[in-house]
Enzyme design. Structure first.
Site, PDB file in Angstrom:
ATOM      1  N   ASP A 130       0.810  -1.240  -0.104  1.00  0.00           N
ATOM      2  CA  ASP A 130       0.128   0.119  -0.034  1.00  0.00           C
ATOM      3  C   ASP A 130       0.861   1.343  -0.084  1.00  0.00           C
ATOM      4  OD1 ASP A 130      -2.543   1.469   0.014  1.00  0.00           O
ATOM      5  OD2 ASP A 130      -1.992   1.606   2.352  1.00  0.00           O
ATOM      6  N   ASP A 145      -1.369  -1.246   6.269  1.00  0.00           N
ATOM      7  CA  ASP A 145      -1.475  -0.501   7.529  1.00  0.00           C
ATOM      8  C   ASP A 145      -2.777  -0.293   7.974  1.00  0.00           C
ATOM      9  OD1 ASP A 145      -1.604   1.632   6.090  1.00  0.00           O
ATOM     10  OD2 ASP A 145      -0.917   2.929   7.823  1.00  0.00           O
ATOM     11  N   ASP A 191      -6.848  -2.600   4.487  1.00  0.00           N
ATOM     12  CA  ASP A 191      -5.786  -3.470   4.102  1.00  0.00           C
ATOM     13  C   ASP A 191      -5.971  -4.869   4.568  1.00  0.00           C
ATOM     14  OD1 ASP A 191      -4.352  -1.490   2.487  1.00  0.00           O
ATOM     15  OD2 ASP A 191      -3.354  -0.969   4.153  1.00  0.00           O
TER      16      ASP A 191
END
Length: 788
Positions: A329, A526, A530
């Site tokens: 990400d 995080d 996700d």
């Protein structure tokens, strides 16, 4: 040996537990063996009598519990009656009796359980618990009724009902903004750290947080159909779909056990002697499989824990060692996850008021996330803030108040004050090109400046991706919910890194599944959004220092320190652990196979084989413990006084960064017409160059020798020292041009040369400081990713 001696020898061989060849005495020998077992059954454990440990009747003891002496019986002769009785209970030298086989079987069962117990103890956190994800789900909603406002359970909300979302609360269900504007923190769903404004009529998703004033929401879905509930379902489904993982020890045991049985059987048949088969089974140690591999992986878990990384079990470490694809990400992973002040664009450089000082003083009383970033940026630049008065804040617009006698407005352009439309368009285009958000500052009704804020890339990100490629990651893909024009440049800055922008939770799960089907895949994230992708990937890695608890619970690996570089270190540790475990298993199995062949040929007795087997076990375990020692995966580190030196220099970097960012503005002011502004700019330049020179001397005299000792080589800091030389030359030229301009204020040539030289110094310093922080400061683990 005559027939009588042969029959008697066969009988005593049977009684000692090895079997015999004599058919005439087979039944009588078996009966004697059963009688011996009945006599020995009650005395296999020692008893504590009168505070002294005594042997009970059984193996190696007479009926009174006294230990029996070892006697040697001559070849070809039957034992004397007294020796016969003792032979029933005490094994002869070089032989293995029933009790020893029973004890060995018990020990093998204990060893077989010891390996899983080691991994179970090291991996107690190895569960995909979605409790944290569920705990973040909204519980109640405030529903408008004809009699007022009722607080109800979120499950009672129905589409079409009017709800009130208070400041700081989580939006309970999906809906539309009824009136006014809503300022929302959507980081839990999109991962984007900056707040988003939703005007009346815009769709709002459940699970986001109201970062502004209360607003009314018209529900369009119930709680079960909301966006957040969909994320929870995705995480549960992804966790349930993961296929079982075949451990390395299981694959080797599938070959080792059949080979052992075949060799033992062949030795028995070829020699017509079961003693050889017993010797083969004795030296066929399972410890390299059931102890060496778990010890290696537990040692790897210990090394990861010392570096601030929690790996949930040895199986996870083994899967991580096989990874070839990395999905990551953007927000909070390769960036710091919070906005930071990066640039100040003044509308009128001739104004004497400092717009940042005025804006930060006003924003001290605002709870907005951007206000915190502005205040932090002002304090990093050493500004002394004052207390504001008559503060008024309007959600979605900005804040207004009085600071040092000036009427200050901070927020949107229309809220801040009047400005030139053409200038506003240029500023917005500049901010869009840099992926920054704009905050306008107005002073006394006129637009004074624009503050640019953006989510900074972590200082250790570039180095981390280089180390990951060196460790064997062949493909890295950025999957983010951000726009392509923001995420694309970040992905391209580390080489040919594919970027998939605009991904929501379902899209990330699909990408994780597709990549995992082709190659072992690691997903790094995080945020709450996700969590499903972390559960769907082969190995999920959560940055848990500032990330969401839900992602940490759904992940297999949790990085508990705010450093991305730990990911590359963990991958290197995993690969070394798997390599050492394989070497230990293969060496132990190879030694065991060689000993089995020697035993099958009759050159190794069971007792000698037992001692050799213990030596093989110790060798395999010591080999597995090499994981704890230095290896190629261990990066150089600065410790003690040298680490403290880096901390002090890092603090100086933080103080110098804002002054470096001001160099372009000082260059413009120094090239302007003669006056107070030019004199102030040249004075600021002179003070900055003096502080910079003192800092560079400390680097060259203290930091670089320490780094050179750690890195090794002939001249590991030569390139950086060359940078110091270039900086010193530019500083000398700036000093000479400043002196020339003071002597001839109206001369145009020195002013133009000074502007160009200051801009050159700005570019060199940005590159030099970034290189020092990326390559040297990381050796002491002191740099704050949130810094400049």
């Amino acid at each position: 040996m005559d027939g009588t001696d042969s029959a008697q020898a066969a009988r005593w061989v049977w009684r000692c537990g090895y079997g015999g060849k004599g058919r005439a005495h087979a039944e009588r020998s078996r009966a004697a063996l059963r009688a011996d077992r009945r006599r020995a059954g009650g005395g296999r454990r020692a008893a504590l009598v009168g505070g002294r440990r005594r042997r009970g009747p059984g193996l190696g003891a007479d009926d009174g519990g006294r230990a029996l002496p070892r006697r040697v019986v001559g070849r070809g002769r039957a034992p004397a009656p007294q020796v016969r009785q003792r032979c029933d209970r005490r094994p002869r030298a070089g032989r293995d009796d029933r009790g020893r086989r029973a004890l060995r079987g018990r020990r093998h069962r204990r060893d077989a359980h010891r390996g899983p117990l080691l991994e179970e103890r090291a991996g107690r956190r190895a569960r995909r618990d979605l409790g944290a994800l569920l705990s973040l789900a909204p519980r109640v909603a405030h529903r408008r009724t004809g009699t007022g406002l009722d607080t109800v359970d979120v499950s009672e909300v129905r589409p079409g009902e009017l709800l009130l979302v208070r400041a700081g609360e989580t939006v309970p269900v999906d809906g539309l903004v009824e009136r006014g504007a809503a300022v929302l923190d959507e980081s839990t769903l999109t991962g984007e750290s900056l707040p988003v404004e939703r005007p009346a009529g815009d769709a709002v998703r459940g699970g986001t947080v109201n970062a502004g004033d209360p607003f009314e929401l018209r529900a369009t879905n119930d709680a079960r159909s909301s966006t957040y509930a969909g994320i929870v379902r995705l995480a549960e489904e992804a966790a349930a779909e993961n296929a079982p993982f075949i451990r390395m020890a299981d694959r080797y045991s599938a070959l080792f056990i059949p080979a052992t049985l075949l060799l033992a059987g062949a030795a028995w048949i070829a020699a017509a002697d079961p003693v050889r088969a017993v010797a083969v089974l004795v030296v066929a140690t399972p410890c390299p499989l059931i102890l060496a591999a778990p010890i290696a992986f537990v040692s790897g878990l210990s090394r990861c824990a010392r570096r601030g990384v929690v790996v949930k079990g040895g199986g996870t470490l083994e899967r991580l060692a096989q990874a070839r694809v990395l999905l990551f990400d953007k927000t909070g992973t390769v960036t710091t996850g919070r906005p930071a002040l990066t640039e100040i664009i003044a509308a009128d450089p001739g104004r004497h008021e400092d717009p940042l000082l005025l804006a930060a003083s006003l924003d001290q009383v605002s709870p907005h996330v951007l206000a915190s970033a502005i205040v932090r940026g002002a304090r990093e630049r050493g500004l002394r803030l004052t207390a504001p008065e008559d503060v008024v804040e309007r959600a979605g617009q900005g804040v207004r108040g009085t600071v040092d006698g000036h009427r200050v407005s901070v927020g949107k352009a229309s809220w801040a004050g009047r400005a030139d439309p053409a200038w506003l368009d240029r500023v917005r285009d500049r901010a869009a090109a840099r992926g920054a958000i704009t905050v306008f500052v107005g002073v006394d009704g006129r637009l004074a400046a624009v503050l640019l804020l953006r989510d900074r890339v972590r200082p250790d990100a570039a180095r981390t991706f280089r180390l990951l490629r060196r460790a064997g990651i062949g493909r890295a893909v950025m999957v983010t919910g951000d726009r392509a024009d923001v995420a694309g440049p970040i992905g391209r800055s580390w080489g040919p890194t594919p970027c998939t922008p605009g991904c929501r939770s379902a899209g990330k799960v699909e990408i994780a599944r597709d990549e995992s089907a082709r190659a072992p895949t690691v997903m790094v994230g995080d945020g709450v959004n996700d969590a499903p992708a972390l559960a769907a990937a082969g190995v999920g890695v959560a940055l848990g220092a500032r990330g969401a608890t839900a992602s940490s619970e759904a992940a297999d690996v949790v990085v508990t320190v705010d450093r991305l570089e730990r990911l590359a270190e963990t991958l290197a540790i995993a690969r070394r652990t798997r390599s050492v475990a394989r070497q230990s298993v293969l060496v132990g199995m190879g030694l065991a196979l060689a000993a089995m062949v020697v035993a099958a040929l009759g050159f190794l007795t069971p007792a000698a084989g037992a001692l050799l087997q213990e030596g093989i076990d110790v060798a395999a375990i010591l080999s597995a413990l090499r994981v704890l020692g230095p290896g190629r995966d261990r990066a150089p580190r600065l410790r003690g006084d040298e680490a403290e030196l880096v901390r002090r220099l890092d603090e100086e970097h933080r103080a110098l960064w804002p002054r470096i960012e001001r160099l372009p503005a000082l260059a413009d002011a120094a090239a302007s017409h003669a006056g107070q502004d030019r004199d102030a700019a040249m004075d600021a330049l002179s003070g900055f160059l003096a502080d910079l020179e003192a800092h560079e001397r400390k680097d060259e005299r203290l930091l670089y020798p320490a780094v050179a000792r750690v890195l090794g080589g002939s001249d590991p800091t030569g390139a950086m020292s060359r940078g110091h030389t270039e900086i010193a030359e530019l500083a000398r030229r700036i000093g000479a041009l400043t002196a020339e301009l003071r002597a001839a204020p109206e001369a145009p040539e020195p002013a133009g040369d000074l502007r160009r030289t200051v801009q050159e110094l700005y570019a060199v310093l940005r590159l030099h400081f970034a290189q020092e922080e990326e390559n040297y400061f990381v050796l002491a683990d002191v740099h704050d990713p949130a810094g400049p």
